[in-house]
Design an enzyme around this catalytic site. Structure first.
Site, PDB file in Angstrom:
ATOM      1  N   HIS A 164      35.666 -29.865 -34.442  1.00 36.86           N
ATOM      2  CA  HIS A 164      35.674 -30.301 -33.025  1.00 36.86           C
ATOM      3  C   HIS A 164      34.610 -29.541 -32.216  1.00 36.86           C
ATOM      4  CE1 HIS A 164      38.538 -32.299 -29.924  1.00 36.86           C
ATOM      5  NE2 HIS A 164      37.315 -32.273 -29.450  1.00 36.86           N
TER       6      HIS A 164
ATOM      7  N   ARG B   8      38.847 -38.471 -30.855  1.00 37.57           N
ATOM      8  CA  ARG B   8      40.128 -37.786 -31.065  1.00 37.57           C
ATOM      9  C   ARG B   8      40.637 -38.185 -32.443  1.00 37.57           C
ATOM     10  NH1 ARG B   8      38.754 -34.872 -27.729  1.00 37.57           N
ATOM     11  NH2 ARG B   8      39.733 -34.268 -25.768  1.00 37.57           N
TER      12      ARG B   8
ATOM     13  N   ASP C 155      34.573 -35.134 -36.637  1.00 34.14           N
ATOM     14  CA  ASP C 155      34.556 -33.889 -35.866  1.00 34.14           C
ATOM     15  C   ASP C 155      35.952 -33.589 -35.325  1.00 34.14           C
ATOM     16  OD1 ASP C 155      33.244 -31.673 -34.624  1.00 34.14           O
ATOM     17  OD2 ASP C 155      33.312 -32.728 -32.705  1.00 34.14           O
TER      18      ASP C 155
ATOM     19  N   GLU D 105      44.588 -31.434 -36.274  1.00 36.43           N
ATOM     20  CA  GLU D 105      43.653 -30.306 -36.173  1.00 36.43           C
ATOM     21  C   GLU D 105      44.231 -29.092 -35.452  1.00 36.43           C
ATOM     22  OE1 GLU D 105      40.568 -32.444 -33.839  1.00 36.43           O
ATOM     23  OE2 GLU D 105      40.880 -30.944 -32.268  1.00 36.43           O
TER      24      GLU D 105
END
Ligand code: NAD
Length: 329
Positions: A291, A230, A254, A259
């Site tokens: 992600h 996260r 990622d 985000e």
């Protein structure tokens, strides 16, 4: 059962549509994120199905309850985006705790190998017939020390992969797993000893900004950092400072603190206002992906299957094995 799916892309329908039909569920897919403004769409539905960047806070939970919505189906493992306490006794929160830890671990390794060996940039160069390899010198992973933060399902899959590279593994987890052949150390020791650090713990009050100015200060110069868990595990500003001070040889992300609203969307024709994101993408040794660690055929099929099994269990009054409850988690 009638289910409203928020924040969907064409690939979400790929498994969910035929599987939901088999269950006899009535499903509706919308592209919009689940937020205060779109919550009214849930009226008349038994459940809503949401993803990592949707959220349901306490006030929204109350509204869903008033609308008669019985469940929030999370089509993901993490549940930091829902107010579990507010939902208790009113709305069931069901998640997919385990779908394919290998999918995320393999992607973590892909990020590490890419930032280390610059294959992404080499691809761009050779397509342009620039066969120069200046700037692409990497590091052997063989016999180096990898620090794994969080030794749950994904952390363990990552450890198996790292061991294939014959790396020495140190790990930190407040709940060490005695069955694992790794050396558990304190978080501080892990930061000091590791040549690469990979984050595999959930986002909680304890783990928010686990990578910060202080912990970055403990890290070796030339460390590699990978985060597929996260975004808020990392204090972005501290990371940028560390990058400017040349602390990191490479960083693979990622996930990103801010985000929501950017990842999964095409913003290529827009002015990006998030200066930290723009700064991060400007570093030649930082690789950001949207992600997508979970994004394999096996994982997405399992996500759809388990999400709908959760809905079916609720409909049939069966035990809710994947329910998220405040006292249990
Ligand atoms: P898991 O529950 O199996 O393992 C998490 C581990 O973290 C547990 O062993 C737990 O004890 C440990 N932990 C808890 N608090 C900690 C702390 N303060 N410091 C260090 N470790 C701590 O979860 P998992 O399936 O391995 O998933 C890990 C995380 O990966 C999820 O929480 C989610 O955020 C993320 N994830 C990302 C993607 C993606 O597409 N990028 C996909 C799935 C999951």
């Amino acid at each position: 059962m009638k289910i409203m799916f928020y924040n969907t892309k064409p690939y979400d329908r790929y498994w969910f549509e035929p599987m939901a039909k088999d269950y006899g569920f009535e499903v509706h897919f919308v592209e919009m994120q689940c937020d205060e403004e779109t919550l009214f769409l849930a009226k008349g539905y038994d459940a809503i199905c949401i993803f990592v960047n949707d959220y349901v806070d306490a006030a929204m939970t109350e509204l869903l309850y008033e609308m008669g919505v019985k469940a929030i189906l999370l089509r993901c493992a993490g549940y930091n985006n829902v107010d579990i306490k507010a939902a208790e006794g009113k709305i069931h929160i069901l998640r997919v705790p385990n779908y394919s830890p290998e999918a995320v671990a393999e992607f973590s390794m892909a990020l590490l190998l890419t930032v280390n060996r610059f294959t992404h940039r080499a691809y761009a160069r050779t397509r342009d017939y620039n066969m120069n390899i200046n700037g692409f010198m990497g590091t052997d992973l063989f016999k180096k020390t990898a620090g794994v933060v969080g030794t749950g399902k994904i952390g363990q899959a990552m450890i198996r992969i790292l061991k294939g590279f014959q790396m020495k593994i140190v790990a930190y987890d407040p709940y060490p797993n005695p069955a694992l052949d790794v050396t558990y150390v304190s978080l501080e020791e892990l930061m000091k000893q590791s040549d690469i650090i990979s984050l595999h713990c959930p986002l909680t009050d304890d783990t928010r900004h686990l990578v910060n100015q202080k912990t970055i200060g403990l890290m070796k110069k030339g460390v590699y950092l990978v985060n597929t868990s996260r975004g808020a595990l990392i204090d972005t500003e501290a990371l940028i400072d560390g990058l400017l001070e040349k602390k990191f040889a490479g960083v693979g992300l990622d996930v990103y603190e801010e985000e929501e609203g950017v990842f999964y969307e095409d913003r290529s024709n827009e002015i990006i206002k998030d200066e930290n994101l723009v700064r991060l993408t400007s570093f030649p040794n930082v690789l950001i992906t949207s992600h997508m660690g979970f994004f394999t055929k096996e994982a997405t099929r399992a996500i759809a299957q388990i999400t709908l099994e959760n809905a079916y269990a609720l409909e049939m009054g069966n035990p809710l094995v994947n329910e998220v409850l405040p006292d249990r988690d």
